[in-house]
Design a protein around this motif. Structure first.
Motif, short mmCIF file in Angstrom:
data_model
loop_
_atom_site.label_atom_id
_atom_site.label_comp_id
_atom_site.label_asym_id
_atom_site.label_seq_id
_atom_site.Cartn_x
_atom_site.Cartn_y
_atom_site.Cartn_z
N PHE A 69 9.89 21.50 1.28
CA PHE A 69 9.53 20.24 1.92
C PHE A 69 8.89 19.30 0.91
N GLN A 70 9.23 18.01 0.98
CA GLN A 70 8.54 17.03 0.14
C GLN A 70 8.59 15.65 0.78
N LYS A 71 7.60 14.83 0.41
CA LYS A 71 7.52 13.47 0.93
C LYS A 71 8.56 12.60 0.23
N GLN A 72 9.18 11.70 1.00
CA GLN A 72 10.19 10.82 0.40
C GLN A 72 10.38 9.57 1.26
N ASN A 73 10.50 8.43 0.59
CA ASN A 73 10.86 7.16 1.22
C ASN A 73 12.34 6.92 0.92
N LEU A 74 13.19 7.07 1.92
CA LEU A 74 14.64 6.97 1.71
C LEU A 74 15.06 5.63 1.12
N LEU A 75 14.39 4.56 1.51
CA LEU A 75 14.82 3.22 1.10
C LEU A 75 14.41 2.89 -0.33
N VAL A 76 13.42 3.59 -0.86
CA VAL A 76 12.88 3.24 -2.18
C VAL A 76 13.16 4.31 -3.23
N ASP A 77 12.98 5.57 -2.87
CA ASP A 77 13.04 6.64 -3.86
C ASP A 77 14.47 6.93 -4.31
N THR A 78 14.61 7.41 -5.54
CA THR A 78 15.91 7.88 -6.01
C THR A 78 16.18 9.26 -5.41
N PHE A 79 17.47 9.59 -5.28
CA PHE A 79 17.86 10.86 -4.67
C PHE A 79 18.33 11.84 -5.74
N TYR B 253 0.81 -1.22 0.00
CA TYR B 253 0.00 0.00 0.00
C TYR B 253 0.84 1.27 0.00
N THR B 254 1.99 1.25 0.71
CA THR B 254 2.74 2.50 0.93
C THR B 254 4.15 2.48 0.37
N ALA B 255 4.66 1.31 -0.03
CA ALA B 255 6.07 1.12 -0.43
C ALA B 255 7.02 1.24 0.76
N ILE B 256 6.48 1.29 1.99
CA ILE B 256 7.32 1.27 3.19
C ILE B 256 7.60 -0.19 3.54
N ASP B 257 8.87 -0.56 3.55
CA ASP B 257 9.24 -1.95 3.80
C ASP B 257 9.69 -2.09 5.25
N LEU B 258 8.76 -2.50 6.11
CA LEU B 258 9.07 -2.63 7.53
C LEU B 258 10.10 -3.72 7.81
N SER B 259 10.31 -4.62 6.85
CA SER B 259 11.31 -5.67 7.06
C SER B 259 12.73 -5.10 7.06
N GLN B 260 12.89 -3.85 6.61
CA GLN B 260 14.21 -3.23 6.62
C GLN B 260 14.47 -2.44 7.91
N TYR B 261 13.48 -2.45 8.79
CA TYR B 261 13.65 -1.88 10.13
C TYR B 261 13.96 -3.01 11.11
#
Length: 258
Positions: free
Chosen positions: A183-193, A16-24
């Protein structure tokens, strides 16, 4: 059953979110989210996920619990003093318009600290910082830029007077300073920088990630820095082999790209 319930929750959150809790770190994350789930009255993570999908405020509370939005201005003041006295003057000698990023910026205290330091030392009015976070609720608070008095306790007096307006027990960041930050939303583990940063500040975030996730992120940060650029990390996040990321120590908790 409990392990399967949490494993399915991790999968649904990722889908749903692309947040991978397995990497925490699992034990830490599971304990924190179980406490929240039970506090809200849900017996299973499956029920908790369904409720999050229907209630935006609950979803934001999940993100808050997951990312621990605890931040202060000038957190660990002696490290910020090194940045202010040594590294920012060096940076402004090399370029009049440095490219600066506050990653995992939470509710904005860190990027506003950076903005104050840069505004004080730069002659340009058009310097802009990038500030990113995965939590939209935290970003909304950052954009409003209204803080309780406890958050500003370490702000040097002349900065507090110049860059804040006091309104009873709260302090509001001035509009001029707010305009410096994108300011912008970003998923560090997934998004390109973005790339070619002179300075990246990412503090007190890596402690929540697995070793594999940290390794991935340090490579991504190194790629995002220009040669000679600096990565500033938190006081519990020392990089023990920076050479593998093409970086070298510049000072305690500061690493320079070779």
């Amino acid at each position: 059953m409990e392990d399967k319930d949490f494993a399915l929750f991790i999968k649904k959150v990722k889908d749903y979110t692309a947040i991978d809790l397995s990497q925490y770190k699992e034990a830490q994350m599971k304990r924190r989210l179980t406490t929240l789930r039970e506090k809200k009255g849900y017996k299973t993570f499956s029920d908790f996920f369904e409720a999050m999908m229907k209630d935006k405020n609950l979803f934001y509370e999940f993100l808050d619990r997951m990312t621990i939005n605890v931040s202060e201005f000038w957190r660990n003041p002696n490290r910020w003093e090194i940045l202010e006295v040594r590294f920012v003057p060096e940076m402004l000698k090399a370029t009049s318009r440095p490219k600066v990023w506050s990653a995992a910026c939470s509710t904005g205290e860190e990027p506003y600290t950076l903005a104050m330091i840069l505004a004080e030392q730069s002659k340009r009015a058009d310097i802009q910082l990038l500030a990113t976070d995965i939590d939209e609720g935290a970003l909304e608070k950052a954009k409003k830029a209204v803080y309780p008095d406890r958050s500003v306790r370490d702000v040097p007096a002349h900065y507090l007077k110049k860059y804040f307006r006091q309104d009873q027990l709260t302090f509001c960041v001035t509009d001029d300073l707010k305009r410096m930050i994108r300011f912008q939303k970003q998923n560090l583990l997934v998004d390109t920088f973005e790339e070619n940063f002179d300075l990246i500040v990412c503090r007190n975030v890596m402690i929540y990630f697995t070793e594999e996730a940290k390794h991935l992120l340090y490579h991504k940060f190194a790629k995002a820095l220009k040669p000679g650029g600096l990565l500033f990390v938190g006081s519990t996040e020392q990089i023990f082999s920076p050479g593998q990321y093409n970086m070298e120590p510049a000072d305690t908790f500061f690493y320079r790209k070779k």
